[in-house]
Design an enzyme around this catalytic site. Structure first.
Site, short mmCIF file in Angstrom:
data_model
loop_
_atom_site.label_atom_id
_atom_site.label_comp_id
_atom_site.label_asym_id
_atom_site.label_seq_id
_atom_site.Cartn_x
_atom_site.Cartn_y
_atom_site.Cartn_z
N LYS A 112 0.80 -1.17 0.00
CA LYS A 112 0.05 0.10 -0.03
C LYS A 112 0.81 1.15 0.03
CE LYS A 112 -4.09 -1.67 -0.29
NZ LYS A 112 -4.79 -2.44 0.35
N LYS A 192 -4.68 -14.39 -12.23
CA LYS A 192 -5.86 -14.83 -11.50
C LYS A 192 -6.82 -13.60 -11.83
CE LYS A 192 -6.47 -14.57 -6.57
NZ LYS A 192 -5.87 -14.84 -5.20
N LYS A 195 -10.06 -7.50 -10.57
CA LYS A 195 -10.80 -6.62 -10.91
C LYS A 195 -9.89 -5.45 -11.77
CE LYS A 195 -12.85 -6.24 -7.07
NZ LYS A 195 -13.04 -5.72 -5.83
#
Ligand code: TRP
Length: 327
Positions: A112, A192, A195
């Site tokens: 992050k 995989k 989104k």
């Protein structure tokens, strides 16, 4: 009485068939042997910058999607995290026994920071502590999660041990339960389903969208012409067959592929029909729920009202142990 465990649902994004066969199906099955607490984790959702106007919509959307996919408010507790403030109380207590160095080594935190260097906030740093609180508050023995969450579960176990060694035996170490079908490859045939990669078949895709996505989905890359024999083992569509088709169809497609007896187009039509059939009831149920937002909100409120006494019971014990009690 069925035992509880907590698992968190991010208030973001649409669900795809990878989520469904990876995680949700397993959650649905676990409702028989446990009374799970499924929390829409809006406090976790605040660690990234967000628009406050969007949050209730995202919460509703996530709740409707999971309800449509089979989470049952009769058998599970489906709640909004921010309605049970004990999560924060326990997180604070855990904060006070968490070494900063340990948190800075958590891979999701490092990711992050790399992705959003201009928004490295305390909430993000303490994300795993809040997650440990979620889990320990309900004395979870198991936590069904995806592989990416394993470092958080390791951290949670460490926190249970640390708490017990400082304040006395209180928490059990929870084990992660990984879903077996965790890896569904996307329509790109390589990655995989994700989104951000635009390779997903969503649970609210229409029949047309499903057909279109499969029509362009990557198959055995070595099979260039209809007359070339193919290898089902390297074909992503064959992996979908294994999930969705009947044993006869699977055998028919494998044989037809190896002998060039059938082409990818026919093979895709069979899979498309099955995926359409699997997705349609979920999509329809989701549409119904989205048309009755007040009922979905009531489910989340009622869930919080059921979760709270369980959380409070744990907190009575914790307060006693840590000394935040007057007697
Ligand atoms: N971190 C989890 C995710 O990104 C969400 C989550 C929050 C969670 N609290 C949890 C998962 C507790 C399991 C248990 O998916």
């Amino acid at each position: 009485m069925r035992k509880h465990f907590f698992s968190g649902i991010q208030p973001s994004g649409r669900l795809h068939i990878g989520n469904y066969f990876g995680a949700i199906k397993q959650w649905v099955a676990l409702q028989d042997s446990y009374e799970p607490v499924f929390g829409i984790v809006d406090f976790h959702g605040m660690t990234a910058r967000y628009d406050p106007k969007d949050m209730p919509v995202r919460v509703l959307d996530a709740a409707a999607s999971y309800l449509a996919a089979g989470l049952d408010p009769e058998r599970s507790i489906i709640m909004l995290q921010s309605l049970v403030l004990e999560h924060l109380e326990l997180a604070w207590i855990l904060n006070c026994i968490t070494p900063m160095g340990r948190l800075s080594r958590i891979p999701t935190f490092k990711d992050k920071v790399r992705q959003n260097p201009d928004n490295v906030n305390m909430g993000l740093f303490g994300y795993p502590v809040l997650m440990a609180a979620d889990i320990l508050l309900y004395k979870s023995e198991i936590v069904p999660v995806g592989e990416d969450q394993v470092p958080h579960l390791e951290f949670t176990r460490e926190m249970a041990r640390r708490f017990n060694s400082i304040f006395g035996e209180t928490f059990q170490e929870p084990a992660e339960v990984l879903s077996s079908g965790a890896r569904i490859v996307g329509t790109d045939g390589v990655n995989k389903m994700s989104k951000s990669l635009d390779n997903c078949i969503y649970l609210d895709d229409t029949d047309e969208e499903i057909s279109r996505k499969l029509a362009t989905a990557v198959t055995d890359p070595a099979r260039k012409r209809r007359s070339d024999p193919g290898d089902p083992e390297v074909c992503n569509l064959y992996a979908y067959h294994r999930i969705f088709s009947t044993p006869e169809e699977i055998a028919h497609c494998a044989e037809g592929c190896r002998t060039a007896g059938i082409g990818c187009v026919d093979c895709k039509k069979i899979v498309a029909a099955h995926i359409q059939e699997a997705v349609a009831p979920i999509r329809e149920r989701r549409t119904e729920l989205m048309a009755q937002p007040s009922e979905v909100r009531d489910i989340l409120r009622a869930g919080a009202d059921r979760a709270r006494p369980i959380a409070q019971e744990t907190m009575r014990e914790v307060r006693d142990k840590v000394g935040t009690t007057l007697d």
